[in-house]
Design an enzyme around this catalytic site. Structure first.
Site, short mmCIF file in Angstrom:
data_model
loop_
_atom_site.label_atom_id
_atom_site.label_comp_id
_atom_site.label_asym_id
_atom_site.label_seq_id
_atom_site.Cartn_x
_atom_site.Cartn_y
_atom_site.Cartn_z
N ARG A 71 0.85 -1.19 0.00
CA ARG A 71 0.00 0.00 0.00
C ARG A 71 0.89 1.24 0.00
O ARG A 71 1.69 1.44 0.93
CB ARG A 71 -0.92 0.00 1.23
CG ARG A 71 -1.93 1.14 1.27
CD ARG A 71 -2.93 0.90 2.40
NE ARG A 71 -3.90 1.98 2.49
CZ ARG A 71 -4.09 2.74 3.58
NH1 ARG A 71 -3.37 2.51 4.67
NH2 ARG A 71 -4.98 3.70 3.59
N PHE A 76 1.86 10.75 1.81
CA PHE A 76 1.25 10.20 3.02
C PHE A 76 2.17 9.15 3.63
O PHE A 76 2.90 9.43 4.57
CB PHE A 76 -0.12 9.64 2.69
CG PHE A 76 -0.89 9.09 3.87
CD1 PHE A 76 -0.62 9.52 5.16
CD2 PHE A 76 -1.89 8.14 3.69
CE1 PHE A 76 -1.33 9.01 6.26
CE2 PHE A 76 -2.60 7.62 4.77
CZ PHE A 76 -2.32 8.07 6.06
N GLN A 79 3.36 1.37 3.09
CA GLN A 79 3.02 0.32 4.06
C GLN A 79 3.45 -1.04 3.56
O GLN A 79 3.29 -1.38 2.39
CB GLN A 79 1.50 0.33 4.32
CG GLN A 79 1.05 -0.68 5.38
CD GLN A 79 -0.42 -0.51 5.74
OE1 GLN A 79 -0.99 0.56 5.56
NE2 GLN A 79 -1.03 -1.57 6.25
N ASN A 116 -2.38 -1.08 11.99
CA ASN A 116 -3.28 -1.94 12.75
C ASN A 116 -4.70 -1.77 12.26
O ASN A 116 -5.00 -0.91 11.42
CB ASN A 116 -3.18 -1.63 14.25
CG ASN A 116 -3.45 -0.17 14.58
OD1 ASN A 116 -4.38 0.44 14.06
ND2 ASN A 116 -2.62 0.39 15.44
N PHE A 127 4.14 1.09 8.63
CA PHE A 127 4.21 2.08 7.57
C PHE A 127 5.27 3.12 7.92
O PHE A 127 5.62 3.31 9.09
CB PHE A 127 2.85 2.74 7.31
CG PHE A 127 2.27 3.51 8.47
CD1 PHE A 127 2.53 4.87 8.63
CD2 PHE A 127 1.44 2.88 9.39
CE1 PHE A 127 1.98 5.58 9.69
CE2 PHE A 127 0.88 3.59 10.44
CZ PHE A 127 1.16 4.95 10.60
N LEU A 136 -2.17 11.08 13.58
CA LEU A 136 -2.27 9.66 13.90
C LEU A 136 -1.73 9.33 15.28
O LEU A 136 -1.74 8.18 15.71
CB LEU A 136 -1.52 8.83 12.85
CG LEU A 136 -2.03 8.94 11.42
CD1 LEU A 136 -1.13 8.16 10.47
CD2 LEU A 136 -3.46 8.44 11.31
N HIS A 147 -1.66 5.23 16.00
CA HIS A 147 -0.61 4.33 15.53
C HIS A 147 0.69 4.61 16.28
O HIS A 147 1.21 5.73 16.22
CB HIS A 147 -0.41 4.49 14.03
CG HIS A 147 -1.61 4.09 13.23
ND1 HIS A 147 -1.81 2.81 12.76
CD2 HIS A 147 -2.70 4.80 12.84
CE1 HIS A 147 -2.96 2.75 12.10
NE2 HIS A 147 -3.52 3.95 12.14
#
Length: 292
Positions: A71, A76, A79, A116, A127, A136, A147
């Protein structure tokens, strides 16, 4: 996860400064060898011993070798860590969320954080933040979407940025796989030296034997899980940083999952250790951390 709103530059600067300050003591370093280049991540051993210890343990097991970044979202994060490449795989266990008590770790640019699906569901997926994603953090996000950070890229972040810029499909999966050829620990604070990452003599990674130790760092009662496709005898030994055998024992294995306690792990003094588990020609190794 939604894109972040603008954060005050001063807050971000302080967050980055504190994270760097927290890393002034020696920490474990892991090198990522990927199909787009190599980069180095330094763990936050002293602040997140459970999360960092889990990642180091999986690295030592060569768990991440051949795994893709499944991903990728430019501007951003990238991952990876799922051996199935689907975003839903993991090591078969979960670890608790570990938000450092000092409040110095934050999802700023270059940091590595646990992926998660809710509270306390982390395992092997992670990530790397391409930009500041502090929304986050535990103190900014609802607990269900927070996270935990457990390290930072300290060398060749441009490689991570290049991965973040690859072409992806509608599910944010790269059109051409970006593969982690291997991850290797290149520095351990226990012996203050660059280590040889060549697997030990006789090492054979095999689906016939699967092992894990939990919790790691070692707790009051640590559990060793051995899943075997063959019945027989397992030799378990623990080696300290000086190469001395401090625990040596044998256990009978049945086919399937075997759960063991009572090795004396809780009596080990503070430091890093290596546990070797072998059955016949099959051998697995784990890095153990004792923090008390």
């Amino acid at each position: 996860m939604a894109q972040p709103s603008n954060m005050k530059n001063l807050v971000l600067f302080i967050g980055i400064f504190l994270l760097c300050a927290a890393q002034t003591t020696a920490q474990t370093q892991i090198k990522f060898y990927t199909t787009m280049g190599d980069f180095i991540v330094e763990m936050s051993d002293s602040l997140t011993p459970i999360t960092s210890g889990n990642f180091i343990d999986l690295t030592d097991q060569e768990y991440y070798d051949g795994v893709i970044f499944h991903r990728v979202i430019d501007n951003f994060m990238i991952q990876g860590g799922d051996p199935t490449g689907t975003g839903s795989g993991g090591p078969g266990y979960t670890i608790p969320d570990e938000f450092d008590s000092t409040g110095t770790l934050s999802n700023v640019q270059k940091t590595i954080s646990m992926a998660n699906s809710g509270p306390n569901t982390g395992g092997s997926q992670f990530f790397i933040n391409l930009v500041n994603n502090t929304y986050l953090d535990f103190d900014n996000a609802p607990f269900s979407s927070a996270h935990p950070v457990f390290g930072m890229v300290i060398d060749s972040f441009e490689v991570v940025q290049a991965i973040g810029g690859v072409s992806v499909n509608g599910n944010n999966r790269p059109l051409t796989d970006v593969v982690m050829d291997s991850l290797r620990v290149i520095y351990r604070p226990s012996n203050d030296t660059i280590v040889d990452t060549t697997p030990p003599a006789g090492y054979q990674k095999s689906a016939a034997l699967s092992t894990k130790v939990f919790p790691n760092p070692i707790g009051q009662e640590s559990v060793v899980i051995i899943e075997s496709k063959e019945a027989g005898n397992a030799q378990i030994s623990v080696i300290d940083a000086g190469g001395r055998v401090v625990i040596s024992t044998n256990r009978n294995l049945r086919i399937g999952m075997n759960r063991f306690t009572g090795f004396g792990l809780e009596s080990l003094s503070r430091g890093f250790y290596t546990m070797h588990i072998s059955q016949g020609d099959h051998r697995h190794s784990h890095s153990l951390l004792v923090t008390r």
